[in-house]
Design an enzyme around this catalytic site. Structure first.
Site, PDB file in Angstrom:
ATOM      1  N   GLU A 140     -72.962 -23.751-128.533  1.00 14.54           N
ATOM      2  CA  GLU A 140     -73.824 -22.983-127.365  1.00 14.54           C
ATOM      3  C   GLU A 140     -74.399 -23.915-126.172  1.00 14.54           C
ATOM      4  O   GLU A 140     -74.917 -25.080-126.456  1.00 14.54           O
ATOM      5  CB  GLU A 140     -75.244 -22.789-128.297  1.00 14.54           C
ATOM      6  CG  GLU A 140     -75.237 -21.838-129.388  1.00 14.54           C
ATOM      7  CD  GLU A 140     -76.594 -21.360-129.974  1.00 14.54           C
ATOM      8  OE1 GLU A 140     -77.604 -21.365-129.123  1.00 14.54           O
ATOM      9  OE2 GLU A 140     -76.504 -21.023-131.135  1.00 14.54           O
ATOM     10  N   GLU A 167     -78.696 -24.651-136.040  1.00 14.81           N
ATOM     11  CA  GLU A 167     -79.839 -25.595-135.625  1.00 14.81           C
ATOM     12  C   GLU A 167     -80.605 -25.740-136.780  1.00 14.81           C
ATOM     13  O   GLU A 167     -81.807 -25.670-136.645  1.00 14.81           O
ATOM     14  CB  GLU A 167     -80.430 -24.772-134.553  1.00 14.81           C
ATOM     15  CG  GLU A 167     -79.625 -24.789-133.255  1.00 14.81           C
ATOM     16  CD  GLU A 167     -80.395 -24.068-132.095  1.00 14.81           C
ATOM     17  OE1 GLU A 167     -81.447 -23.435-132.129  1.00 14.81           O
ATOM     18  OE2 GLU A 167     -79.715 -24.290-130.964  1.00 14.81           O
TER      19      GLU A 167
HETATM   20  O1  AHR Z   1     -78.629 -18.561-127.941  1.00 10.79           O
HETATM   21  C1  AHR Z   1     -79.853 -18.152-128.133  1.00 10.79           C
HETATM   22  C2  AHR Z   1     -80.422 -19.248-129.257  1.00 10.79           C
HETATM   23  O2  AHR Z   1     -80.476 -20.397-128.822  1.00 10.79           O
HETATM   24  C3  AHR Z   1     -79.591 -19.201-130.724  1.00 10.79           C
HETATM   25  O3  AHR Z   1     -79.924 -18.162-131.336  1.00 10.79           O
HETATM   26  C4  AHR Z   1     -80.118 -20.464-131.304  1.00 10.79           C
HETATM   27  O4  AHR Z   1     -79.153 -21.095-131.863  1.00 10.79           O
HETATM   28  C5  AHR Z   1     -80.413 -21.230-129.930  1.00 10.79           C
HETATM   29  O5  AHR Z   1     -81.758 -21.772-130.279  1.00 10.79           O
END
Ligand code: AHR
Length: 503
Positions: free
Chosen positions: A291, A172
């Protein structure tokens, strides 16, 4: 209400990459400590890994697990997690305002992956660190002995390289919350140099460059364009993230959010094609949706820790969403979207796997159990392998915040030619109407129903707890039948189902 689907054996979308059913574990909250690792637990193995958790993970047949972050990775020193455990430093984690004892590092994680029969997908720190750390970590993980890093790995107990193929180039990096946040230009340049360096070590690596953290980011989708313009020739996937929430308690809108997901994937696929054309490139880049999940139930309770008002706790209860039945439907819808987009989404990770926004929960020193969302993930991972079918779906719909005429039935179909099976995953988004679904099976030959699992509940709010672990669980369906080429089944209001046919 009535809905019809036509499935034809010749009308396919793509072979589904098994790795679309991956997962994610971060050094965050209790994902690692008292999640997968708890040396005092009665089921712990010699490495301190919980056997009860490993068993639940194994059942999911997860192809790979992304590690060690997440936001955590952007200030992580991988060297803190190697060597004798009693000499490892405790570090402050800036992403989650906690401390980490480093009792789990790359060796322990690799051994756990062997135990649960999965592969590693590793993320490197491109926040506080850069190219040198990336090449050293890669050489430590995959390099031969007879070299500095390979010999150090051997000294730490592992002579053979771990042979990790999937590498995320940071996490990110478009997010201002990220340690070492960068502009698309800064990140694209760095990621390209890191990718070239890693390829100089091993051409066969699969490299994942950061796309947007979500589609509401102000830099989306220009971020994807600019980053890909720098990296197109040296990476294989671009990573996207999305979390789903029902803060307004509007189920109709919530269950239409996968329309937004679908547009997000479509936009990034177009951006990939745009850059490919601009570069006159012959190679393909795909999407790694590394994610995704529902995340909102725990937001309020996390505030004190995230604001830094609780000091630097070790393994606090962070991001411990307790999932309800409504979330079963959402996870089913998300997975249906990935199946239908299997031509471009080749990797994906449910975020996360244990305790932290996860399908598996644990009590320290106590039990491990399946959250509600475990089941749609389980069914897709175990039975959603093969080729995605291009279904023609006809059913009434409704207008929602993120989509017009969103069908009350959301369905995906997967043909597994080796097994001779066709599997459908269907969600009824209607809260009061049963839907009579008729699936016309064209070109598959005679079929019989071999498995039919249904999830419904009187309450959308129903959850599973340590004391009541099976409150929300699948039950065998009844009444589904095939006559000639026609499969008919009933979808109760707000239901998820998986139906498998031998054909
Ligand atoms: O999964 C939780 C968080 O969400 C992770 O650390 C991050 O990459 C995202 O913002």
């Amino acid at each position: 209400m009535r809905a019809t689907v036509t499935a034809h054996s010749d009308y396919t979308i793509s072979r589904i990459d098994d790795r679309v059913y991956g997962a994610f574990l971060e050094h965050l909250g209790r994902a690692i400590y008292t999640g997968i690792y708890e040396p005092d637990h009665p089921t712990a193995d010699a490495d301190g890994m919980r056997g009860d958790v490993a068993q639940l993970v194994r059942e999911l047949k997860i192809p790979m697990v992304r590690y060690p972050g997440g936001n955590f990775v952007s200030a992580y020193n991988w060297e803190d997690g190697i060597g004798p455990r009693d000499q490892r430093p405790t570090r402050l984690d800036l992403a989650w305002h906690t401390s980490d004892s480093n009792q789990v590092g790359i060796h322990e994680f690799a051994a756990w992956c062997d135990t649960v029969d999965t592969q590693m997908m590793l993320a490197i720190n491109l926040g506080s660190r850069g190219l040198d750390e990336a090449r050293n970590f890669l050489e430590y993980v995959n390099g031969p002995t007879g070299s500095y890093w390979g010999d150090l790995r051997k000294k730490n107990g592992r002579a053979d390289p771990f042979d990790v193929k999937l590498w995320c180039l940071g996490n990110e990096m478009d997010g201002p919350w990220q340690v070492g946040h960068k502009t698309a230009h800064e990140y694209g340049r760095l990621a390209n140099e890191v990718a070239k360096t890693m390829r100089a070590f091993d051409k066969s690596l699969e490299l994942i460059v950061c796309g947007s953290s979500h589609s509401n980011m102000p830099t989306y989708p220009d971020w994807e364009r600019e980053v890909l313009e720098h990296t197109y020739e040296s990476v294989d996937h671009i990573s996207l993230h999305m979390y789903f929430a029902n803060r307004e308690k509007n189920t109709a809108n919530y269950l239409a959010l996968n329309e937004k997901l679908d547009r997000y994937i479509g936009t990034v696929a177009s951006t990939i094609n745009f850059v490919k054309s601009k570069k006159r490139s012959s190679r393909d880049v795909y999407i790694s949706f590394d994610e995704w999940n529902v995340w909102y139930h725990s937001n309020k309770q996390d505030r004190a820790i995230l604001d830094g008002n609780s000091g630097w706790p070790h393994a606090p209860r962070l991001l411990e969403d307790i999932y309800n039945f409504e979330d079963v439907l959402q996870v089913g819808l998300i997975l249906n979207t990935f199946i239908r987009r299997s031509d471009v989404v080749k990797l994906a990770c449910i975020a996360q796997l244990v305790n932290v926004i996860a399908p598996i929960m644990t009590d320290p020193k106590g039990q491990a159990w399946r959250q509600t969302i475990y089941y749609p993930y389980y069914f897709a991972s175990v039975y959603g392998r093969g080729t995605a079918l291009q279904l023609a779906v006809n059913c009434p719909g409704y207008d929602a915040e993120h989509g017009d005429n969103v069908g009350y039935v959301d369905v995906s179909g997967v043909r597994n030619a080796e097994e001779g099976t066709v599997t459908f995953f269907a969600v009824n988004r209607h809260g009061s109407e049963t839907i009579d679904l008729e699936v016309s099976l064209e070109g598959f030959g005679a079929g019989t129903v071999i498995d039919h699992q249904v999830m419904t509940h009187a309450s959308l709010e129903a959850v599973n707890t340590a004391a009541d672990q099976h409150n929300v669980a699948p039950r065998p369906g009844s009444g589904a039948r095939i006559e000639g080429k026609l499969l008919s089944l009933r979808l109760p209001p707000y239901s998820y189902q998986m139906i498998r046919i031998k054909a």
